[in-house]
Design an enzyme around this catalytic site. Sequence first.
Site, PDB file in Angstrom:
ATOM      1  N   ARG A  94      36.940  85.666  27.651  1.00  0.00           N
ATOM      2  CA  ARG A  94      36.266  86.672  26.924  1.00  0.00           C
ATOM      3  C   ARG A  94      36.168  86.116  25.232  1.00  0.00           C
ATOM      4  O   ARG A  94      37.131  85.665  24.775  1.00  0.00           O
ATOM      5  CB  ARG A  94      37.291  87.978  26.770  1.00  0.00           C
ATOM      6  N   HIS A 182      32.434  95.423  23.436  1.00  0.00           N
ATOM      7  CA  HIS A 182      32.983  96.028  24.568  1.00  0.00           C
ATOM      8  C   HIS A 182      31.837  95.659  25.666  1.00  0.00           C
ATOM      9  O   HIS A 182      32.054  96.408  26.828  1.00  0.00           O
ATOM     10  CB  HIS A 182      33.408  97.419  24.639  1.00  0.00           C
ATOM     11  N   GLU A 380      36.992  93.969  33.006  1.00  0.00           N
ATOM     12  CA  GLU A 380      36.365  93.134  32.296  1.00  0.00           C
ATOM     13  C   GLU A 380      36.521  91.461  32.964  1.00  0.00           C
ATOM     14  O   GLU A 380      35.778  90.663  32.841  1.00  0.00           O
ATOM     15  CB  GLU A 380      36.966  92.947  30.968  1.00  0.00           C
TER      16      GLU A 380
END
Length: 407
Positions: A94, A182, A380
Amino acid sequence: MTRASLVLNAGSSSLKFAVYKDGPGTRPAVLRGRIAGIGTEPVFSARDEAGRALPEDQGMQLEEGVGYDPLMASLLDWLNSRQGGVTITAAGHRVVHGGRDHAGPARVDAALLTELATLSPLAPLHQPHNLAAIRAVAAAMPGLPQVACFDTSFHHTQARLSKLFALPRALTEKGIIRYGFHGLSYDYIAGILPDHLDCRAEGRVIVAHLGNGASMCAMKARRSVATSMGFTALAGLMMGQRCGTLDPGIVLYLIREVGMAPEAVEHMLYQESGLLGVSGISNDVELLQASAEPSAREAIDLFCERAACELAALAVTIAGLDAIIFTAGIGENSALVRRLICDRLTWMGVVLDGEANGRSAVRISSPASAVDVLVLPTDEEAVIARSTQALLALQNDEVPSGQIARA
């Protein structure tokens, strides 16, 4: 030996990781874990595919004060030492800010790292640590394919007007625009909407990602149309420790009249504001809900007031509202927050089922509600794993085989 991708989400003092078997499609993680207390007293925890906590004697022994490099080497060794072993074929990360040019995942190389480092001032709580994890993996396993998956990419579908600030055009051309964040969470929710909303999944949906970091995204046809965050992850909703959207004149006043240094203002806005700042107690909603202090409830009420106002404004960008999705830590777990937000939206036809909301059911709207209201856990890490494997397959990479070994 299980061939798998390692997914990493690095923060300032913690590292979340997950392991996904290689192969097409979406599949559950075979292992999830977290290392907290990085740089002080690290604490390791992990769960297997069924969600069972692994015995303490299977945990890692980490020295106090260790940073990312020795920590990453220890994690890779630990994965290799597990019964049956795990062959890590790639690492997906990420990365909060991808800037203007990355509308999807990108293979990591030296040039990309240099580019992403220039964006650190726009995401100071995240970007430096995201990149530190990438460098640590490279040090432990040189040559291992690594992929950066960006929180900003999902919002590249937005129209130009949704990205503009009312600033001089020269600044816009330099990249001072609304990026949104996000996106990995929104990508996951967009992917599962058809399972819960049928044809309405392609309609006018607002997803509320409410956690210590919080934002909202207005979608149409499961694509981002507008979002609450902007140039940095500081804008939009009130958050756990971040202020959200603020009169910019306040920043000027604090620097000019109060005499605060820019660094002190930055620290205050990112780490001393939001629920923590207003309550003076904590950024943890569960603790605030249990507190008898009036300031605790005031912080929650302000959080919900701001969230309802932002949601109503986002509905303008998609010309109405068919569904609201609550997700992330607060959105998934706080029935009080969901109720306080939705109670402010009854004029839009939002009606909750109190009992369903109280037990955090998937569908918490009443049959009488004109708007579907759902609670959906996000993932995620699953998006990162899928994106990493898909990109490397597209590039026809030859991934390393054999057990993990430190260089």
